[in-house]
Structures are given as C-alpha cells and as structure tokens.
Motif scaffolding. Structure first.
Motif, PDB file in Angstrom:
ATOM      1  N   ILE A 245      -1.157 -25.535 -21.233  1.00  0.00           N
ATOM      2  CA  ILE A 245      -1.367 -26.122 -20.067  1.00  0.00           C
ATOM      3  C   ILE A 245      -0.051 -26.831 -19.273  1.00  0.00           C
ATOM      4  O   ILE A 245       0.898 -26.922 -20.029  1.00  0.00           O
ATOM      5  N   VAL A 246      -0.290 -26.663 -18.073  1.00  0.00           N
ATOM      6  CA  VAL A 246       1.138 -26.810 -17.357  1.00  0.00           C
ATOM      7  C   VAL A 246       1.045 -28.274 -16.773  1.00  0.00           C
ATOM      8  O   VAL A 246       1.910 -28.939 -16.078  1.00  0.00           O
ATOM      9  N   GLY A 247      -0.266 -28.721 -16.547  1.00  0.00           N
ATOM     10  CA  GLY A 247      -0.348 -30.090 -15.742  1.00  0.00           C
ATOM     11  C   GLY A 247      -1.839 -30.606 -15.645  1.00  0.00           C
ATOM     12  O   GLY A 247      -2.613 -29.805 -15.918  1.00  0.00           O
ATOM     13  N   VAL A 248      -1.832 -31.561 -14.796  1.00  0.00           N
ATOM     14  CA  VAL A 248      -3.310 -32.013 -14.340  1.00  0.00           C
ATOM     15  C   VAL A 248      -3.089 -32.327 -12.854  1.00  0.00           C
ATOM     16  O   VAL A 248      -2.331 -32.831 -12.420  1.00  0.00           O
ATOM     17  N   LEU A 249      -4.600 -31.981 -12.590  1.00  0.00           N
ATOM     18  CA  LEU A 249      -4.727 -31.903 -11.052  1.00  0.00           C
ATOM     19  C   LEU A 249      -5.764 -33.159 -10.797  1.00  0.00           C
ATOM     20  O   LEU A 249      -7.051 -33.181 -11.296  1.00  0.00           O
ATOM     21  N   HIS A 250      -5.481 -34.090  -9.853  1.00  0.00           N
ATOM     22  CA  HIS A 250      -6.022 -35.137  -9.516  1.00  0.00           C
ATOM     23  C   HIS A 250      -6.824 -34.906  -8.358  1.00  0.00           C
ATOM     24  O   HIS A 250      -6.255 -34.460  -7.418  1.00  0.00           O
ATOM     25  N   LYS A 252      -7.890 -36.866  -6.212  1.00  0.00           N
ATOM     26  CA  LYS A 252      -7.214 -37.611  -4.892  1.00  0.00           C
ATOM     27  C   LYS A 252      -6.218 -36.785  -4.342  1.00  0.00           C
ATOM     28  O   LYS A 252      -5.837 -37.020  -3.067  1.00  0.00           O
ATOM     29  N   ASP A 253      -5.367 -36.114  -5.066  1.00  0.00           N
ATOM     30  CA  ASP A 253      -4.247 -35.300  -4.480  1.00  0.00           C
ATOM     31  C   ASP A 253      -4.756 -34.122  -4.212  1.00  0.00           C
ATOM     32  O   ASP A 253      -4.253 -33.734  -3.224  1.00  0.00           O
ATOM     33  N   PHE A 254      -5.828 -33.407  -4.442  1.00  0.00           N
ATOM     34  CA  PHE A 254      -6.313 -32.307  -4.056  1.00  0.00           C
ATOM     35  C   PHE A 254      -7.005 -32.306  -2.837  1.00  0.00           C
ATOM     36  O   PHE A 254      -6.835 -31.442  -1.720  1.00  0.00           O
ATOM     37  N   LEU A 268       1.067 -30.354  -6.414  1.00  0.00           N
ATOM     38  CA  LEU A 268      -0.229 -31.410  -6.529  1.00  0.00           C
ATOM     39  C   LEU A 268      -0.712 -31.595  -7.871  1.00  0.00           C
ATOM     40  O   LEU A 268      -0.879 -32.647  -8.134  1.00  0.00           O
ATOM     41  N   ILE A 269       0.010 -30.821  -8.847  1.00  0.00           N
ATOM     42  CA  ILE A 269      -0.404 -31.133 -10.416  1.00  0.00           C
ATOM     43  C   ILE A 269       0.661 -32.303 -10.768  1.00  0.00           C
ATOM     44  O   ILE A 269       1.945 -32.307 -10.367  1.00  0.00           O
ATOM     45  N   THR A 270       0.426 -33.082 -11.884  1.00  0.00           N
ATOM     46  CA  THR A 270       1.137 -34.068 -12.429  1.00  0.00           C
ATOM     47  C   THR A 270       1.573 -33.519 -13.880  1.00  0.00           C
ATOM     48  O   THR A 270       0.700 -32.740 -14.361  1.00  0.00           O
ATOM     49  N   PRO A 271       2.716 -33.751 -14.546  1.00  0.00           N
ATOM     50  CA  PRO A 271       2.958 -33.413 -15.828  1.00  0.00           C
ATOM     51  C   PRO A 271       1.839 -33.685 -16.758  1.00  0.00           C
ATOM     52  O   PRO A 271       1.299 -35.152 -16.778  1.00  0.00           O
ATOM     53  N   ALA A 272       1.558 -33.210 -18.023  1.00  0.00           N
ATOM     54  CA  ALA A 272       0.679 -33.500 -18.836  1.00  0.00           C
ATOM     55  C   ALA A 272       1.359 -34.310 -19.922  1.00  0.00           C
ATOM     56  O   ALA A 272       2.543 -33.920 -20.132  1.00  0.00           O
ATOM     57  N   ILE A 273       0.798 -35.210 -20.524  1.00  0.00           N
ATOM     58  CA  ILE A 273       1.102 -35.951 -21.876  1.00  0.00           C
ATOM     59  C   ILE A 273       0.336 -35.068 -22.835  1.00  0.00           C
ATOM     60  O   ILE A 273      -0.709 -34.861 -22.910  1.00  0.00           O
ATOM     61  N   PHE A 274       1.474 -34.613 -24.008  1.00  0.00           N
ATOM     62  CA  PHE A 274       0.943 -34.043 -25.136  1.00  0.00           C
ATOM     63  C   PHE A 274       1.244 -34.785 -26.526  1.00  0.00           C
ATOM     64  O   PHE A 274       2.266 -35.292 -26.566  1.00  0.00           O
ATOM     65  N   VAL A 275       0.238 -34.661 -27.139  1.00  0.00           N
ATOM     66  CA  VAL A 275       0.178 -35.586 -28.426  1.00  0.00           C
ATOM     67  C   VAL A 275      -0.405 -34.430 -29.671  1.00  0.00           C
ATOM     68  O   VAL A 275      -1.273 -33.784 -29.315  1.00  0.00           O
ATOM     69  N   LEU A 276      -0.141 -34.956 -30.836  1.00  0.00           N
ATOM     70  CA  LEU A 276      -0.615 -34.226 -32.094  1.00  0.00           C
ATOM     71  C   LEU A 276      -2.003 -34.898 -32.376  1.00  0.00           C
ATOM     72  O   LEU A 276      -2.176 -36.080 -31.824  1.00  0.00           O
ATOM     73  N   ARG A 277      -2.775 -34.017 -32.985  1.00  0.00           N
ATOM     74  CA  ARG A 277      -4.185 -34.656 -33.307  1.00  0.00           C
ATOM     75  C   ARG A 277      -4.228 -35.784 -34.274  1.00  0.00           C
ATOM     76  O   ARG A 277      -5.229 -36.322 -34.319  1.00  0.00           O
ATOM     77  N   SER A 278      -3.043 -35.837 -35.056  1.00  0.00           N
ATOM     78  CA  SER A 278      -2.979 -37.133 -36.064  1.00  0.00           C
ATOM     79  C   SER A 278      -2.617 -38.436 -35.708  1.00  0.00           C
ATOM     80  O   SER A 278      -2.358 -39.061 -36.189  1.00  0.00           O
ATOM     81  N   GLN A 279      -2.103 -38.184 -34.270  1.00  0.00           N
ATOM     82  CA  GLN A 279      -1.232 -39.416 -33.736  1.00  0.00           C
ATOM     83  C   GLN A 279      -2.608 -40.753 -33.628  1.00  0.00           C
ATOM     84  O   GLN A 279      -3.650 -40.734 -33.159  1.00  0.00           O
TER      85      GLN A 279
END
Length: 420
Positions: A245-250, A252-254, A268-279
């Motif tokens: 995953i390289v980012g998130v496309l909203h 309203k920006d598209f 147009l894409i914004t950076p994604a937040i990555f977390v672990l499944r156990s968070q």
C-alpha cells in the motif's frame, strides 16, 4: 424491684441503645454509596463531608466501632448478671445469659443493622459527629490495633487488592441496570466502554478480501468507476500488489468542481498509517486522532496487508452500528425455520459464539475462517459438519470463502466435531 435494681435496668437499656448505635453505624458505613455522599458534599453538606472523611480511614473507623460495641455488650452482660443474681439468686446467671443474649441479638444487632442497610447514607451522616469524637478519644487503641494489623499482614503475607476486574465492572453495570438507575441503552454503552480496552485491531478490522483498492497505475476513469460502485469516500492505492500500500485516495481530492482532478494520482494520495494486528484499539484511536486520519492499514506478522480499521469501526464498538444512506441492511443471523438460521460468512467468530452461546475455542477471527478450520480444508458448497449442538451446512462460497452457511440448533449431545 428496689431502686438500685431499677437503676441497673435503665443503665442496661442505655447500653443496649449504644449497642444498636454501633451495630447500625458499622452496617451504614460498609453499605453507603460514596458517589452519593460526594454529590451531597459538593453541594455544601457538612455531615456528608465529615462522613466521607471518616470512611476514607475505614480501618480506624471500624476498630473504633468494634471497641465501642464490645465495651457496651460486655458491660450489658456483666450488669445483667449482677441484676438477675440479686433478684433470682443462683439461677440469676443462667437467666441473665438467656435474656441478655436474646435482647442484644434482636435490639442491639439484627434490628438496627436491618434499618441501617435500607438508609446507609442517612444513618452514617447521623452518627458521624459522635463517631468522630469517639475516634479521637480511642486514638491510642486505634494506633495499637493499626500496627497489630500491619504486623499480621506481613506475617501472613497478605496483599490488599482494591482494584476491580473487568468482569466485576460488568457485573456492577448489570446490577445498576437491574436496579433501574440506568436504562438498557446506557448499560450497553457502559459495557462497550469497559470491554473497549481489551479489543485489538484484528478484532474489528475489515479483512483484505473485502477491501476496495486500486493500483497506482490505474486510469482515472477506472478509479471513478470504483468510487461510483463502492460508494466509499476513501480508496487504498497499491503498487504491484495489495501487500504494498502506497497511500490513501480521498474522494474529495479526486474530484474537483469541474469533475475529475487533472493532477497526477501520486500527488492526490495521502500517506497511509500502518499498525500491527495486535495493536490495542484504544491506542489506535489516539493515533488516528493525533495524525488526523480516518483509516489505518493493519499488517500481519509478515508485513503484508491484513485489513483496515476505520474511525467508524472504532466508534461502532462504543455506540453500536452507525448507518448512513448508502449502507445496505444485511441480516447476519437470518432465521429461516424453527431453530435454523442462515449466517453470513463475514460474521465475526466472537459474535457467532455469543449468538449461539458457545465457548470460543479458536483463534480465527471470522465465521468463514472458522468453518475452514473445522473442515481442515477449503470449504465448498454442501459441506456439512457438527459442532456441539449445531449442524452447520455451507450454502454458498466465493473465492474459497464462505458467503453463507446454514446453522441448525439441535438437542443432540456428545456429537464429535469434524466433517460428517
């Protein structure tokens, strides 16, 4: 009866009243509602403030009450023996024991404790001024008993545990709801808030197979079609595979006022937040708030995409399902006959176990994954197996996943798990 015996009798009555006072005070302070007293104290009630102060030193308070109660009870028994021996001779001691025991039990213990239990705050505030004076008078004895208790605690290695467990908190909410202090909706909200601290990202995520994502190389026409089809306001953008995953496309920006934006997709894409499944979900919520983001990508132990968690997913764990005009109403458990249900494969295993009152004995997250675990292979339409008192038949599948399964509740017992 001479004047001396009459005087002794009146003294005994006064001692029994004191015994009733101490017994009722002990029950009142052990049963009072501190929250109610704090409310009264904040409104300027001096007796409520004094009562709270005394209750905060409960050990000292209890020793004062017990010392006073034992003194008056022993004095009552001694005076009764003298009085009845004077009146009835050698049989007086036996008569005194029977009469004093019954009188103290009824009027000095049972009755006052029963009354104090029904109105603990009122009686505690009534008795607080006198109790404060007695506590000051008996300070030397309280000091000795306090150190004696500390010595016993060290010798017996006793540890005070005043913290309430999650199960105890849930039980408290249930009791308060049954008493009528809160309604069902308030009770559900409190239970959700208590259980919220135990949730992890994997418990509430949307699995990768249900994600809507577009490749970075996709044309804007293709992206517009995806937005139109899925009606989501955000899409994941990946490069090569969904595990990257390289980012998130909203949305309203598209889109702009004139239609689709003519800017390159990379801008147009914004950076994604990555977390672990156990968070833990509680820390994930703070992370999303801090970074002003609506979505987090959940990674598995190999760093691949496991699913996503949105702010809406988190809020739904607290307040229940949140619907908007684009959501389709889907019945996860649809009754199709007596004791027979059609269950969606996407249902969480936790919800499935709660619905059919089963103990969760698997690490699987979804009902579909659990079916595959029970079968020991990829599920196919028509597969059937038994689990405890349930007969489960796979009704539809897609891409090796169970879309729906029929679950029949039976009375059979002792049926072994596994494929039929």
């Amino acid at each position: 009866m001479d004047s001396k015996s009459l005087t002794d009798l009146w003294i005994m009555v006064a001692l029994i009243l004191l015994s009733a006072y101490f017994s009722a005070t002990e029950t009142a302070f052990s049963a009072l509602n501190r929250t109610r007293l704090k409310t009264l104290a904040e409104k300027g009630n001096r007796k409520a403030r004094l009562t709270l102060s005394l209750s905060e030193q409960y050990d000292k308070l209890l020793s004062t009450i017990l010392i006073g109660n034992n003194i008056v009870n022993i004095a009552t028994a001694s005076l009764g023996t003298v009085l009845f021996t004077r009146l009835y001779g050698d049989a007086g001691a036996t008569i005194s024991t029977v009469i004093v025991t019954v009188v103290v039990l009824i009027f000095g213990e049972i009755t006052p404790k029963s009354i104090a239990k029904d109105c603990p705050e009122q009686f505690a505030m009534f008795s607080a001024p006198v109790l404060w004076i007695l506590q000051w008078i008996l300070t030397p004895l309280n000091f000795l008993f306090s150190h004696w208790k500390q010595l016993l605690a060290k010798l017996l290695k006793l540890k005070k545990d005043s913290k309430m467990s999650q199960d105890e908190l849930l039980m408290l909410v249930e009791e308060v709801q049954q008493e009528g202090s809160i309604d069902q909706n308030q009770g559900e909200l409190l239970r959700s808030a208590i259980e919220f601290s135990q949730l992890q990202a994997e418990d509430i995520l949307t699995h990768r197979v249900d994600l809507e994502a577009v490749p970075l190389s996709a044309s804007k026409e293709a992206i517009a079609q995806v937005f139109s089809r899925c009606r989501f306001s955000r899409l994941l953008v990946y490069e090569e595979s969904i595990d990257h995953i390289v980012g998130v496309l909203h949305q309203k920006d598209f889109y702009t006022g004139a239609g689709v934006s003519d800017k390159p997709l990379e801008t147009l894409i914004t950076p994604a937040i990555f977390v672990l499944r156990s968070q833990p979900v509680r820390t994930l919520l703070h992370q999303l708030q801090g970074q002003k983001s609506h979505m987090a990508v959940v990674l598995d132990e190999y760093g691949g995409t496991y699913g996503i968690v949105t702010m809406e997913d988190i809020l739904e764990e607290l307040v229940g399902e949140i619907w908007d005009e684009h959501d389709e109403v889907v019945q996860s458990f649809q009754k199709i006959g007596p004791g027979v249900f059609l269950v969606e494969g996407s249902v969480s295993l936790l919800d499935f176990c709660e619905f059919f009152q089963l103990d969760r004995q698997s690490e699987m997250v979804s009902f579909s994954g659990w079916i595959g675990e029970q079968l020991g292979r990829l599920p196919q339409e028509g597969d059937q197996f038994y689990y405890q008192n349930l007969t489960i038949i796979v009704r539809s599948t897609a891409q090796h996943r169970v879309l729906a399964a029929q679950v029949a509740v039976e009375t059979r017992k002792g049926e072994s798990d596994g494929q039929a």
